[in-house]
Scaffold this active site. Sequence first.
Site, mmCIF file in Angstrom:
data_model
loop_
_atom_site.group_PDB
_atom_site.id
_atom_site.type_symbol
_atom_site.label_atom_id
_atom_site.label_comp_id
_atom_site.label_asym_id
_atom_site.label_seq_id
_atom_site.Cartn_x
_atom_site.Cartn_y
_atom_site.Cartn_z
ATOM 1 N N ILE A 1 4.904 -7.293 2.397
ATOM 2 C CA ILE A 1 6.196 -7.819 1.926
ATOM 3 C C ILE A 1 7.057 -6.608 1.611
ATOM 4 O O ILE A 1 6.754 -5.841 0.702
ATOM 5 C CB ILE A 1 6.088 -8.679 0.655
ATOM 6 C CG1 ILE A 1 5.308 -9.962 0.943
ATOM 7 C CG2 ILE A 1 7.490 -9.024 0.132
ATOM 8 C CD1 ILE A 1 5.318 -10.956 -0.212
ATOM 9 N N ASP A 2 8.085 -6.427 2.383
ATOM 10 C CA ASP A 2 9.046 -5.378 2.072
ATOM 11 C C ASP A 2 10.170 -6.043 1.282
ATOM 12 O O ASP A 2 10.678 -7.099 1.691
ATOM 13 C CB ASP A 2 9.594 -4.764 3.362
ATOM 14 C CG ASP A 2 10.533 -3.609 3.064
ATOM 15 O OD1 ASP A 2 10.214 -2.796 2.172
ATOM 16 O OD2 ASP A 2 11.593 -3.548 3.701
ATOM 17 N N THR B 1 9.677 -6.565 -2.298
ATOM 18 C CA THR B 1 8.960 -7.457 -3.231
ATOM 19 C C THR B 1 9.872 -7.886 -4.379
ATOM 20 O O THR B 1 9.796 -9.031 -4.835
ATOM 21 C CB THR B 1 7.698 -6.756 -3.775
ATOM 22 O OG1 THR B 1 6.910 -6.325 -2.664
ATOM 23 C CG2 THR B 1 6.863 -7.700 -4.624
ATOM 24 N N ASP C 1 4.151 -3.300 6.309
ATOM 25 C CA ASP C 1 4.595 -3.605 4.954
ATOM 26 C C ASP C 1 4.448 -5.115 4.820
ATOM 27 O O ASP C 1 5.228 -5.878 5.416
ATOM 28 C CB ASP C 1 6.054 -3.167 4.740
ATOM 29 C CG ASP C 1 6.406 -3.119 3.267
ATOM 30 O OD1 ASP C 1 5.763 -3.848 2.497
ATOM 31 O OD2 ASP C 1 7.318 -2.356 2.904
ATOM 32 N N ASP D 1 1.849 -10.424 -1.360
ATOM 33 C CA ASP D 1 1.737 -9.104 -0.714
ATOM 34 C C ASP D 1 0.297 -8.917 -0.190
ATOM 35 O O ASP D 1 0.094 -8.508 0.958
ATOM 36 C CB ASP D 1 2.039 -7.971 -1.710
ATOM 37 C CG ASP D 1 3.471 -7.968 -2.212
ATOM 38 O OD1 ASP D 1 4.213 -7.025 -1.935
ATOM 39 O OD2 ASP D 1 3.846 -8.939 -2.907
ATOM 40 N N GLU E 1 0.688 -0.874 3.075
ATOM 41 C CA GLU E 1 1.090 -0.508 1.711
ATOM 42 C C GLU E 1 0.027 -0.801 0.656
ATOM 43 O O GLU E 1 -0.196 0.005 -0.246
ATOM 44 C CB GLU E 1 2.382 -1.245 1.327
ATOM 45 C CG GLU E 1 2.843 -0.871 -0.081
ATOM 46 C CD GLU E 1 4.119 -1.569 -0.526
ATOM 47 O OE1 GLU E 1 4.663 -2.384 0.228
ATOM 48 O OE2 GLU E 1 4.565 -1.272 -1.646
ATOM 49 N N ASP F 1 8.115 1.344 5.333
ATOM 50 C CA ASP F 1 9.436 0.846 4.907
ATOM 51 C C ASP F 1 10.488 0.997 6.006
ATOM 52 O O ASP F 1 11.638 0.546 5.821
ATOM 53 C CB ASP F 1 9.911 1.589 3.650
ATOM 54 C CG ASP F 1 9.283 1.030 2.381
ATOM 55 O OD1 ASP F 1 9.031 -0.186 2.336
ATOM 56 O OD2 ASP F 1 9.031 1.808 1.446
HETATM 57 N N1 A3P Z 1 12.716 4.838 -6.284
HETATM 58 C C1 A3P Z 1 12.718 4.381 -5.043
HETATM 59 N N2 A3P Z 1 13.528 4.926 -4.125
HETATM 60 C C2 A3P Z 1 13.563 4.476 -2.854
HETATM 61 N N3 A3P Z 1 12.807 3.461 -2.426
HETATM 62 C C3 A3P Z 1 11.972 2.877 -3.293
HETATM 63 C C4 A3P Z 1 11.887 3.300 -4.636
HETATM 64 N N4 A3P Z 1 10.989 2.527 -5.252
HETATM 65 C C5 A3P Z 1 10.520 1.662 -4.317
HETATM 66 N N5 A3P Z 1 11.108 1.890 -3.136
HETATM 67 C C6 A3P Z 1 10.861 1.249 -1.854
HETATM 68 O O1 A3P Z 1 11.962 0.425 -1.527
HETATM 69 C C7 A3P Z 1 11.436 -0.673 -0.812
HETATM 70 C C8 A3P Z 1 12.395 -1.802 -0.823
HETATM 71 O O2 A3P Z 1 13.539 -1.367 -0.159
HETATM 72 P P1 A3P Z 1 14.925 -2.098 -0.368
HETATM 73 O O3 A3P Z 1 15.565 -1.473 -1.555
HETATM 74 O O4 A3P Z 1 15.638 -1.807 0.910
HETATM 75 O O5 A3P Z 1 14.636 -3.552 -0.572
HETATM 76 C C9 A3P Z 1 10.159 -0.975 -1.533
HETATM 77 O O6 A3P Z 1 9.319 -1.644 -0.663
HETATM 78 P P2 A3P Z 1 8.332 -2.778 -1.241
HETATM 79 O O7 A3P Z 1 9.177 -3.880 -1.755
HETATM 80 O O8 A3P Z 1 7.570 -3.088 -0.028
HETATM 81 O O9 A3P Z 1 7.496 -2.135 -2.301
HETATM 82 C C10 A3P Z 1 9.624 0.395 -1.906
HETATM 83 O O10 A3P Z 1 8.709 0.916 -0.981
HETATM 84 MG MG MG Z 2 8.523 -1.785 1.441
HETATM 85 MG MG MG Z 3 5.809 -3.990 0.302
HETATM 86 MG MG MG Z 4 5.692 -2.307 -2.936
#
Ligand code: A3P
Ligand code: MG
Ligand code: MG
Ligand code: MG
Length: 413
Positions: free
Chosen positions: A197-198, A200, A195, A107, A132, A347
């Site tokens: 890494i979206d 993670t 982002d 990340d 992020e 995101d």
């Molecule tokens: N409680 C929550 N509700 C909704 N989204 C959340 C969450 N906790 C983390 N996320 C977000 O959901 C993203 C991942 O989305 P998805 O579920 O579509 O894979 C995460 O991005 P990161 O992985 O960049 O932190 C984070 O920003």
């Molecule tokens: Mg993300």
């Molecule tokens: Mg991320």
């Molecule tokens: Mg994150």
Amino acid sequence: MAMCVASPVSINSLSPVRLLSSVLQSNTKRSFFISFKTLRISISSSSSSSNQRSAFTAAASMAYARELDVAKKAASLAARLCQTVQKALLQSDVQSKSDKSPVTVADYGSQAVVSLVLQRELPFGSFSLVAEEDSGDLRKSESQETLKRITELVNDTLSSDATYSKSPLSEDDVLAAIDTGKSEGGPHGRHWVLDPIDGTKGFVRGDQYAIALALLDEGRVVLGVLACPNLPLAPIGHPHQDSVQTQVGCLFSARIGAGTDMQLLHGSSPMKVHVSTIENPAEASFFESFEAAHSLHGLSSSIAKKLGVQAPPVRIDSQAKYGALARGDGAIYLRFAHQGYREKIWDHAAGFIVVTEAGGVVADAAGNALDFSKGRYLDLEKGIVVTNQKLMPSLLNAVRDAVREESESASSL
Ligand SMILES: Nc1ncnc2c1ncn2[C@@H]1O[C@H](COP(=O)(O)O)[C@@H](OP(=O)(O)O)[C@H]1O
Ligand SMILES: [Mg+2]
Ligand SMILES: [Mg+2]
Ligand SMILES: [Mg+2]
């Protein structure tokens, strides 16, 4: 023929979005002499409307083209770094941030690489990045080894591109690059949105993730890139798809008014993609988060039931969902965060334009357009829904009914 005095307009002082509309609206005895890097257009007062139209087309076809090329390069290099790390993921490469969400060396490394490439390749004007990660935890004494590893990864990745072969970066250079991402964004000027890494959690599991990069200009998303290293080129979410041999690693890119392209992440020519044209919800399939903590799966299934969707949900991590939807793999993406969670612009910004330029619609649960001009967060009514233009009205009706029923049953408890 009228003689005209050219009035120069700088790309830095006027966004192409506003500039294009000023070209179209002009009917005065003036000429516009527009100069931004590769584009020079002169329109005299004697120009016919067809000349004006072709000037518009020329401007539209060029606007943000250079920025998009650089964004694709930045995201592709960052993806290379992430792939190296995912292949040999060690437990020590995963840390927990103060909000307990995971963050990996990849990340941080990805954020540094994207920031450095954007700054080196687009050196003019001020640079604003809404991203992020920040370097707070990396500056702690216990993170010395981690920082060393990230710095090596960034140097190795950049030196794999001939343009950046020499002059390795120091640890301080890498920390500074990560911290360029602290911008607050907002409605004025240009802001990159990243982002690194979206998804993670998907990355750590060895599943889907995306490097998501977008550009805001005067509060609007004008380009976006999604690098999805683990996304197959063949459609996902279809029966028997697992048995199909396919190449993996997709790069989606979209520019305002220019459509959405997809290509192999490390090679191949871009091809245009479009969202599904399905009109009958019974034939539609829908995407949602793999992580139940990120989206209310129960609410999505009640919406799907109301619509008459037959297929089970396709659960994958990250904005790869937007990419898959943009090429028609599924017809609907539903995302309803738990109470109190605020969605971040990184995101959704890149995924938003990848889908809208492919002909799709992205809205909140009340049908409002998403507003990326409010800073680091999105203000939303309940959730985010994505589909094609035909299905959106019935989808919004189903969402409204399901949300009402959910709140009625909560208040009767
Ligand atoms: N409680 C929550 N509700 C909704 N989204 C959340 C969450 N906790 C983390 N996320 C977000 O959901 C993203 C991942 O989305 P998805 O579920 O579509 O894979 C995460 O991005 P990161 O992985 O960049 O932190 C984070 O920003
Ligand atoms: Mg993300
Ligand atoms: Mg991320
Ligand atoms: Mg994150």
